[in-house]
Scaffold this motif. Structure first.
Motif, PDB file in Angstrom:
ATOM      1  N   ARG A  98      57.917  85.062 117.701  1.00 39.50           N
ATOM      2  CA  ARG A  98      57.964  83.666 117.232  1.00 39.50           C
ATOM      3  C   ARG A  98      56.613  82.993 117.523  1.00 39.50           C
ATOM      4  NH1 ARG A  98      62.257  79.895 115.029  1.00 39.50           N
ATOM      5  NH2 ARG A  98      61.297  77.906 115.331  1.00 39.50           N
ATOM      6  N   CYS A 121      65.064  77.251 112.049  1.00 43.33           N
ATOM      7  CA  CYS A 121      64.082  77.544 110.992  1.00 43.33           C
ATOM      8  C   CYS A 121      62.667  77.081 111.346  1.00 43.33           C
ATOM      9  CB  CYS A 121      64.521  76.892 109.692  1.00 43.33           C
ATOM     10  SG  CYS A 121      63.331  77.167 108.379  1.00 43.33           S
ATOM     11  N   ARG A 180      76.241  86.180 114.707  1.00 42.83           N
ATOM     12  CA  ARG A 180      75.768  86.633 116.017  1.00 42.83           C
ATOM     13  C   ARG A 180      76.805  87.621 116.549  1.00 42.83           C
ATOM     14  NH1 ARG A 180      72.128  83.773 114.243  1.00 42.83           N
ATOM     15  NH2 ARG A 180      71.054  82.089 115.349  1.00 42.83           N
ATOM     16  N   HIS A 197      66.268  80.443 117.097  1.00 42.64           N
ATOM     17  CA  HIS A 197      66.019  80.906 115.723  1.00 42.64           C
ATOM     18  C   HIS A 197      65.934  79.765 114.716  1.00 42.64           C
ATOM     19  CE1 HIS A 197      66.263  85.200 116.479  1.00 42.64           C
ATOM     20  NE2 HIS A 197      67.245  84.924 117.339  1.00 42.64           N
ATOM     21  N   HIS A 251      61.907  88.230 120.936  1.00 40.51           N
ATOM     22  CA  HIS A 251      61.853  87.187 119.912  1.00 40.51           C
ATOM     23  C   HIS A 251      60.761  86.166 120.214  1.00 40.51           C
ATOM     24  CE1 HIS A 251      62.906  83.161 118.380  1.00 40.51           C
ATOM     25  NE2 HIS A 251      63.124  83.822 117.265  1.00 40.51           N
TER      26      HIS A 251
HETATM   27  C1  HEM Z   1      65.300  74.432 102.476  1.00 37.84           C
HETATM   28  C2  HEM Z   1      64.596  75.370 103.031  1.00 37.84           C
HETATM   29  C3  HEM Z   1      65.042  76.254 104.162  1.00 37.84           C
HETATM   30  C4  HEM Z   1      66.282  76.456 104.717  1.00 37.84           C
HETATM   31  C5  HEM Z   1      67.586  75.794 104.341  1.00 37.84           C
HETATM   32  C6  HEM Z   1      66.134  77.448 105.772  1.00 37.84           C
HETATM   33  C7  HEM Z   1      67.163  77.914 106.581  1.00 37.84           C
HETATM   34  C8  HEM Z   1      66.995  78.751 107.651  1.00 37.84           C
HETATM   35  C9  HEM Z   1      68.053  79.185 108.523  1.00 37.84           C
HETATM   36  C10 HEM Z   1      69.511  78.808 108.390  1.00 37.84           C
HETATM   37  C11 HEM Z   1      67.497  79.987 109.463  1.00 37.84           C
HETATM   38  C12 HEM Z   1      68.238  80.716 110.598  1.00 37.84           C
HETATM   39  C13 HEM Z   1      68.467  79.801 111.772  1.00 37.84           C
HETATM   40  C14 HEM Z   1      69.270  80.438 112.858  1.00 37.84           C
HETATM   41  O1  HEM Z   1      69.565  81.653 112.820  1.00 37.84           O
HETATM   42  O2  HEM Z   1      69.599  79.733 113.811  1.00 37.84           O
HETATM   43  C15 HEM Z   1      66.091  80.082 109.177  1.00 37.84           C
HETATM   44  C16 HEM Z   1      65.191  80.842 109.900  1.00 37.84           C
HETATM   45  C17 HEM Z   1      63.903  81.071 109.480  1.00 37.84           C
HETATM   46  N1  HEM Z   1      63.240  80.448 108.436  1.00 37.84           N
HETATM   47 FE1  HEM Z   1      63.986  79.043 107.214  1.00 37.84          FE
HETATM   48  N2  HEM Z   1      64.820  77.836 105.818  1.00 37.84           N
HETATM   49  C18 HEM Z   1      64.120  77.134 104.855  1.00 37.84           C
HETATM   50  C19 HEM Z   1      62.773  77.209 104.600  1.00 37.84           C
HETATM   51  C20 HEM Z   1      61.900  78.064 105.206  1.00 37.84           C
HETATM   52  C21 HEM Z   1      60.487  78.172 104.900  1.00 37.84           C
HETATM   53  C22 HEM Z   1      59.759  77.322 103.852  1.00 37.84           C
HETATM   54  C23 HEM Z   1      59.989  79.170 105.692  1.00 37.84           C
HETATM   55  C24 HEM Z   1      58.598  79.719 105.780  1.00 37.84           C
HETATM   56  C25 HEM Z   1      57.607  79.393 105.020  1.00 37.84           C
HETATM   57  C26 HEM Z   1      61.091  79.661 106.518  1.00 37.84           C
HETATM   58  C27 HEM Z   1      60.993  80.668 107.450  1.00 37.84           C
HETATM   59  C28 HEM Z   1      61.983  80.996 108.350  1.00 37.84           C
HETATM   60  C29 HEM Z   1      61.820  82.007 109.392  1.00 37.84           C
HETATM   61  C30 HEM Z   1      60.585  82.853 109.627  1.00 37.84           C
HETATM   62  C31 HEM Z   1      63.009  82.037 110.099  1.00 37.84           C
HETATM   63  C32 HEM Z   1      63.344  82.910 111.313  1.00 37.84           C
HETATM   64  C33 HEM Z   1      63.078  82.125 112.579  1.00 37.84           C
HETATM   65  C34 HEM Z   1      63.457  82.865 113.842  1.00 37.84           C
HETATM   66  O3  HEM Z   1      64.263  83.813 113.801  1.00 37.84           O
HETATM   67  O4  HEM Z   1      62.924  82.490 114.912  1.00 37.84           O
HETATM   68  N3  HEM Z   1      62.221  78.966 106.194  1.00 37.84           N
HETATM   69  N4  HEM Z   1      65.797  79.299 108.065  1.00 37.84           N
END
Ligand code: HEM
Length: 432
Positions: free
Chosen positions: A117, A378, A319, A376, A113
């Protein structure tokens, strides 16, 4: 390690697994979650009902539901005991053999990861986000200018859905003429469990076929972009992704394709849903809208935290325990699936006073809309907030007389979704 244990622990008598439960409103579901937080904060439930994967094929025993913010954060920050890679980090069960493609960053644990990342972080570096923010502000202005004086229209289609897809497109360099089909495929994935989508499936196409078609389209688009940048490098994120050695090699076509699928959903629907919910919430609380407008720049960032807490667009993730762990006296056995209910954590009265109240004046407190912390958390949180700030500046000042109708709820997909929101915008230019 045994992933599907039998016999399973005693099942909680408050059910949260049926499609019927997830078809009810957020407020109705919250009655059950409140009961769980107060009486059984760690409780065992049968597998989530999923039209794509019937119980006869997945063989999962069920999951633990964690409903308190503190426990959600504990598990999220503890990737050694709670893996995203061992099972899948999603609550719906997976059929044996799924997924057919390589895992996305969400489905990996360190150290793999960490490598991916780091690769993706190049898209979220301060300089990139600064340039992206300028673009976000221009795009927000254009989107809202188009609907000033437009009369009656669907706010989701014309406003909420536009900026997130344009932002992801700007981020990775999707050509203007492919942005709509990119967004459509992403939306089709998120909305695939809604009864309206199921009714509209073309004859002879199963839900699984439909899902595969959207994934295939998005992956193909990623591969095309990657190949174009390898052939003609530019000063952009995609070039950095395909030319930098970040995972012991440069990212290949499959890596980029999978990233596109993830961004089409993670970066798209989440911000869109937050926007739609917030327009409804501010219309229902005009005194808060006025309070925000009195000092927009000074108050918007705090208000956005409440927009996110209240909307909680991502309802849950999951998880899998890698070893036996005890939480609040309940023994979670290695191999058990653990559901992280962000929708419940964000209504936890031990963290938020009057949690059911939308209140943008509340003091800052840690919501779990972007996850409970940890590796993880966001990666797009800053980009999402930049979009919300830009869009609400435009909405609040240019649509002063916006009349907001009843939202139509999106069913399924693990999202707190609004699929349509009828509104009327007159020509008035006075401020709210
Ligand atoms: C209101 C907007 C957003 C919410 C509520 C949100 C919510 C989340 C949540 C709940 C996770 C998982 C966290 C976890 O498993 O601990 C996540 C991961 C992620 N989000 Fe967001 N997200 C938002 C916007 C965005 C945007 C704008 C992008 C990209 C342009 C994005 C890209 C990602 C990516 C790539 C992951 C995976 C990160 C990882 O696994 O390391 N998200 N997001």
């Amino acid at each position: 390690m045994k992933l599907h244990r039998t016999p399973h622990p005693p099942t909680c008598d408050r059910e949260i697994s049926s499609a019927e439960f997830w078809s009810s409103s957020f407020a109705e579901r919250e009655e059950t979650f409140r009961w769980l937080r107060e009486n059984a904060p760690v409780s065992w439930h049968p597998p989530l009902e999923d039209p794509e994967v019937p119980a006869s094929v997945h063989g999962e025993a069920g999951f633990w539901a964690l409903t308190l913010a503190e426990d959600i954060s504990f598990v999220s920050r503890n990737h050694e005991e709670f893996s995203s890679e061992l099972g899948m980090p999603y609550l719906p069960p997976r059929a044996p053999g799924q997924p057919t493609m390589a895992p996305s960053i969400l489905e990996l644990d360190p150290p793999r990861h960490t490598d991916y990342r780091r690769a993706l972080s190049s898209a979220f570096m301060p300089k990139t986000v600064r340039l992206l923010t300028e673009k976000i502000e221009q795009r927000a202005e254009q989107i809202v200018d188009r609907v000033v004086g437009a009369g009656s229209f669907d706010f989701v289609a014309e406003v909420s859905s536009k900026l997130p897809m344009l932002t992801v497109a700007d981020l990775v360099g999707i050509p203007e003429d492919q942005i709509n089909s990119f967004a459509e495929a992403g939306n089709n994935l998120v909305e695939r469990h809604d009864p309206e989508t199921l009714e509209k499936l073309p004859a002879g196409v199963t839900l699984q076929d439909w899902t595969n078609q959207q994934v295939g389209y998005l992956m193909g688009m990623g591969v095309e972009l990657a190949e174009a940048r390898r052939a003609r490098p530019a000063d952009d994120v995609m070039t950095r992704l395909v030319t930098t050695d970040v995972v012991g090699r440069t990212l290949n076509n499959e890596d980029i394709g999978i990233m596109m699928v993830l961004l089409s959903v993670a970066g798209n629907d989440t911000t869109k849903q937050t926007t739609s919910h917030t327009v409804v919430n501010l219309a229902r609380h005009p005194e808060q809208r006025n309070w925000l407008l009195e000092d927009f720049d000074g108050r918007i960032m705090g208000a956005i935290e409440e927009f996110l807490r209240y909307a909680t667009p991502v309802l849950h993730f999951a998880r899998t325990a890698t070893r036996d762990v005890t939480i609040r006296g309940t023994e979670i056995t290695a191999g058990d699936k653990v559901g992280l209910f962000y929708c419940s954590g964000n209504r936890d009265s031990t963290v938020f006073s009057d949690p059911e109240k939308f209140d943008i004046t509340r003091p800052p407190s840690k919501h779990v809309a972007f996850g409970g912390g940890g590796v993880h958390y966001c990666i797009g949180a800053g980009v999402a907030k930049a979009q919300l700030r830009a869009l609400f500046r435009q909405i609040l000042t240019k649509l002063p007389d916006l009349e907001v109708g009843e939202p139509e709820q999106l069913i399924g997909g693990g999202m707190n979704g609004i699929k349509r929101l009828p509104v009327t915008a007159g020509k008035a230019t006075a401020r709210w």
